[in-house]
Write a protein that holds these residues in place. Structure first.
Motif, mmCIF file in Angstrom:
data_model
loop_
_atom_site.group_PDB
_atom_site.id
_atom_site.type_symbol
_atom_site.label_atom_id
_atom_site.label_comp_id
_atom_site.label_asym_id
_atom_site.label_seq_id
_atom_site.Cartn_x
_atom_site.Cartn_y
_atom_site.Cartn_z
ATOM 1 N N GLY A 124 -13.208 2.902 -2.845
ATOM 2 C CA GLY A 124 -12.959 2.490 -1.468
ATOM 3 C C GLY A 124 -14.187 1.900 -0.802
ATOM 4 O O GLY A 124 -14.096 0.927 -0.047
ATOM 5 N N MET A 125 -15.345 2.496 -1.094
ATOM 6 C CA MET A 125 -16.577 1.994 -0.483
ATOM 7 C C MET A 125 -17.007 0.662 -1.079
ATOM 8 O O MET A 125 -17.597 -0.166 -0.406
ATOM 9 C CB MET A 125 -17.696 3.022 -0.678
ATOM 10 C CG MET A 125 -17.580 4.194 0.290
ATOM 11 S SD MET A 125 -19.027 5.280 0.172
ATOM 12 C CE MET A 125 -18.962 5.762 -1.568
ATOM 13 N N MET A 126 -16.710 0.471 -2.360
ATOM 14 C CA MET A 126 -17.186 -0.741 -3.029
ATOM 15 C C MET A 126 -16.302 -1.960 -2.776
ATOM 16 O O MET A 126 -16.725 -3.078 -2.964
ATOM 17 C CB MET A 126 -17.290 -0.482 -4.534
ATOM 18 C CG MET A 126 -18.436 0.481 -4.881
ATOM 19 S SD MET A 126 -18.592 0.733 -6.662
ATOM 20 C CE MET A 126 -16.931 1.308 -7.070
ATOM 21 N N LEU A 164 -4.697 -5.651 -2.497
ATOM 22 C CA LEU A 164 -4.548 -4.621 -1.459
ATOM 23 C C LEU A 164 -5.667 -4.702 -0.422
ATOM 24 O O LEU A 164 -5.475 -4.362 0.739
ATOM 25 C CB LEU A 164 -4.537 -3.221 -2.088
ATOM 26 C CG LEU A 164 -3.294 -2.870 -2.923
ATOM 27 C CD1 LEU A 164 -3.540 -1.598 -3.738
ATOM 28 C CD2 LEU A 164 -2.066 -2.701 -2.033
ATOM 29 N N ASN A 165 -6.837 -5.175 -0.864
ATOM 30 C CA ASN A 165 -7.960 -5.283 0.071
ATOM 31 C C ASN A 165 -7.666 -6.207 1.242
ATOM 32 O O ASN A 165 -8.201 -6.024 2.334
ATOM 33 C CB ASN A 165 -9.221 -5.756 -0.662
ATOM 34 C CG ASN A 165 -9.758 -4.682 -1.595
ATOM 35 O OD1 ASN A 165 -9.837 -3.519 -1.226
ATOM 36 N ND2 ASN A 165 -10.097 -5.074 -2.819
ATOM 37 N N ALA A 166 -6.831 -7.214 1.004
ATOM 38 C CA ALA A 166 -6.469 -8.143 2.081
ATOM 39 C C ALA A 166 -5.609 -7.464 3.142
ATOM 40 O O ALA A 166 -5.485 -7.962 4.261
ATOM 41 C CB ALA A 166 -5.739 -9.363 1.511
ATOM 42 N N LEU A 168 -6.333 3.161 -7.089
ATOM 43 C CA LEU A 168 -7.546 2.765 -6.367
ATOM 44 C C LEU A 168 -7.809 3.664 -5.166
ATOM 45 O O LEU A 168 -8.827 3.518 -4.483
ATOM 46 C CB LEU A 168 -7.451 1.297 -5.941
ATOM 47 C CG LEU A 168 -7.313 0.295 -7.096
ATOM 48 C CD1 LEU A 168 -7.118 -1.125 -6.568
ATOM 49 C CD2 LEU A 168 -8.550 0.318 -8.008
ATOM 50 N N GLY A 169 -6.885 4.591 -4.918
ATOM 51 C CA GLY A 169 -7.127 5.585 -3.872
ATOM 52 C C GLY A 169 -6.846 5.120 -2.461
ATOM 53 O O GLY A 169 -7.404 5.670 -1.513
ATOM 54 N N PHE A 170 -5.994 4.114 -2.292
ATOM 55 C CA PHE A 170 -5.647 3.668 -0.944
ATOM 56 C C PHE A 170 -4.613 4.592 -0.308
ATOM 57 O O PHE A 170 -3.617 4.946 -0.942
ATOM 58 C CB PHE A 170 -5.049 2.250 -0.971
ATOM 59 C CG PHE A 170 -6.064 1.177 -1.174
ATOM 60 C CD1 PHE A 170 -7.060 0.945 -0.224
ATOM 61 C CD2 PHE A 170 -6.044 0.369 -2.302
ATOM 62 C CE1 PHE A 170 -7.999 -0.054 -0.408
ATOM 63 C CE2 PHE A 170 -6.979 -0.629 -2.492
ATOM 64 C CZ PHE A 170 -7.959 -0.839 -1.542
ATOM 65 N N SER A 187 -10.692 7.482 8.425
ATOM 66 C CA SER A 187 -11.120 8.718 7.773
ATOM 67 C C SER A 187 -9.945 9.356 7.029
ATOM 68 O O SER A 187 -8.997 9.838 7.651
ATOM 69 C CB SER A 187 -11.671 9.678 8.829
ATOM 70 O OG SER A 187 -12.155 10.833 8.187
ATOM 71 N N VAL A 188 -9.995 9.322 5.714
ATOM 72 C CA VAL A 188 -8.943 9.948 4.906
ATOM 73 C C VAL A 188 -9.611 10.717 3.776
ATOM 74 O O VAL A 188 -10.727 10.413 3.365
ATOM 75 C CB VAL A 188 -7.979 8.905 4.293
ATOM 76 C CG1 VAL A 188 -7.027 8.372 5.348
ATOM 77 C CG2 VAL A 188 -8.738 7.776 3.630
ATOM 78 N N LYS A 189 -8.933 11.732 3.303
ATOM 79 C CA LYS A 189 -9.483 12.549 2.227
ATOM 80 C C LYS A 189 -9.178 11.885 0.881
ATOM 81 O O LYS A 189 -8.042 11.571 0.578
ATOM 82 C CB LYS A 189 -8.862 13.948 2.289
ATOM 83 C CG LYS A 189 -9.689 14.977 1.541
ATOM 84 C CD LYS A 189 -9.436 16.407 1.977
ATOM 85 C CE LYS A 189 -10.201 17.369 1.049
ATOM 86 N NZ LYS A 189 -11.611 16.939 0.858
ATOM 87 N N LYS A 190 -10.215 11.671 0.050
ATOM 88 C CA LYS A 190 -10.006 11.064 -1.258
ATOM 89 C C LYS A 190 -10.775 11.829 -2.325
ATOM 90 O O LYS A 190 -11.779 12.475 -2.026
ATOM 91 C CB LYS A 190 -10.541 9.622 -1.259
ATOM 92 C CG LYS A 190 -9.831 8.678 -0.313
ATOM 93 C CD LYS A 190 -10.258 7.247 -0.595
ATOM 94 C CE LYS A 190 -9.656 6.309 0.453
ATOM 95 N NZ LYS A 190 -9.802 4.896 0.084
ATOM 96 N N LYS A 191 -10.304 11.689 -3.560
ATOM 97 C CA LYS A 191 -11.079 12.211 -4.683
ATOM 98 C C LYS A 191 -12.371 11.373 -4.801
ATOM 99 O O LYS A 191 -12.396 10.214 -4.385
ATOM 100 C CB LYS A 191 -10.255 12.090 -5.974
ATOM 101 C CG LYS A 191 -8.965 12.922 -5.942
ATOM 102 C CD LYS A 191 -8.122 12.685 -7.201
ATOM 103 C CE LYS A 191 -6.713 13.246 -7.026
ATOM 104 N NZ LYS A 191 -5.784 12.826 -8.099
#
Lengths: 159, 159, 159
Positions: free
Chosen positions: A66-68, A45-47, A127-129, A55-59
């Motif tokens: 997402g940051m890593m 999915l990273n690709a 993964l929170g995408f 800017s999205v709201k995530k747990k």
């Protein structure tokens, strides 16, 4: 029943080298007139992430994921010889010197040739995408959709 | 000849994330009525180990392999972002928060749905696995058996 | 259309354990009378390198790649439990004690059985491999050739 005009690739990996292999196969098959579907799941999915920060709201835990993880196809690491990020730069240098296509170009070519990109909704949730973070023009589906397409294809790879 | 009602997966990897992908595909196909066989080989055998310690006699090197490899599907590491074992715990947390199925549940569901699990006897010998250490209800075979099943399937993945 | 007498394997990985899996499948299929083609690409090319140093002219970056990658099938690392090179030695010891075939023997058997090895010319260019460095008796081709063969095969794996 399977004919020889459809291919599917599960893109599980988000490594520069494996994504390159997947896109070369996809572009090659599309150039020969085949229907090609790439199902991106997990690190793959990273690709398909946009390069800019969205800017999205995530747990909290998924915000951390997402940051890593690398944001987009220009930031992928290698599965071997990554050398803390030098590996992809070295690969880009040889791609340039050999007149080959860079990863973002391979992705763009695939999209222009009509390769269908599908993001796995189940791993997106894990993964929170969010859809806003992924490239425009891709589709969203789950494993049942993959299996239905694989049943129509004669080459099904897991990369 | 191949029809669309049989799938095989070679489960080479013993990584949490790859085993999860394999089991989701297997469960999805089984839910659609397909015959599914998962051939576990090399590190994939770890997903089929019993969690409890089983006392078996092994040669020294293979006893060492046995101690170093994870004992069962609850103890698998991640292929990416393992963070010395924190990664799988973080994944379990998002699995829970998203209401998805944990790895042991995916395995149990696959078995209940009739997915056939086959342990590769050749790599069992190399890595020193004894049948007593592996889950009940699985089968044992070699590469010829895999090929015979793959010849009857229309989707054959290597994970 | 696909029949059950042809198999293809894309050998992307150059890891001892994955190359072993690929060669066992290839030898098994060849023993059953199947046509088998192994397309070596990226790190998989290392399995087809000659062990001796071959003097060829390379650009600096590719000369560096060449030095950093293992020279031939006797020098491959493991994907897991490599332990800075001890892993393959430990595997060789269990291969010996179990009376199994070593990697170079598996490769030789595959060649003797008529398994076709094809080196991917595009990744050869990127990683700087020259034909003189690779084993005699292999072929050279690109993705179009792979796809043509995959269309004739009923099992196509990416390893």
């Amino acid at each position: 029943m399977a004919d020889t005009t459809k291919k599917t690739i599960i893109l599980f990996s988000g490594d520069y080298d494996k994504v390159m292999a997947a896109l070369i196969i996809a572009n090659g098959a599309a150039a020969m007139g085949d229907d090609v579907t790439i199902f991106a799941t997990f690190w793959g999915l990273n690709a398909l992430r946009k390069h800019q920060k969205v800017s999205v709201k995530k747990k909290p835990l998924q915000a951390m994921f997402g940051m890593m993880m690398p944001r987009g196809i220009k930031r992928l690491g290698m599965s071997k010889m990554n050398f803390a990020g030098m590996g992809p730069k070295m690969m880009d240098m040889v791609v340039k010197s050999e007149g080959a296509m860079f990863l973002p170009q391979l992705l763009e070519a695939a999209m222009e040739q009509g390769v269908k990109f599908v993001a796995c909704t189940m791993t997106m949730d894990l993964l929170g995408f969010k859809k806003e973070e992924l490239l425009d023009g891709i589709e969203y589906a789950g494993v049942a959709s993959y299996l239905a397409e694989a049943d129509e294809a004669n080459v099904n790879l897991f990369i």
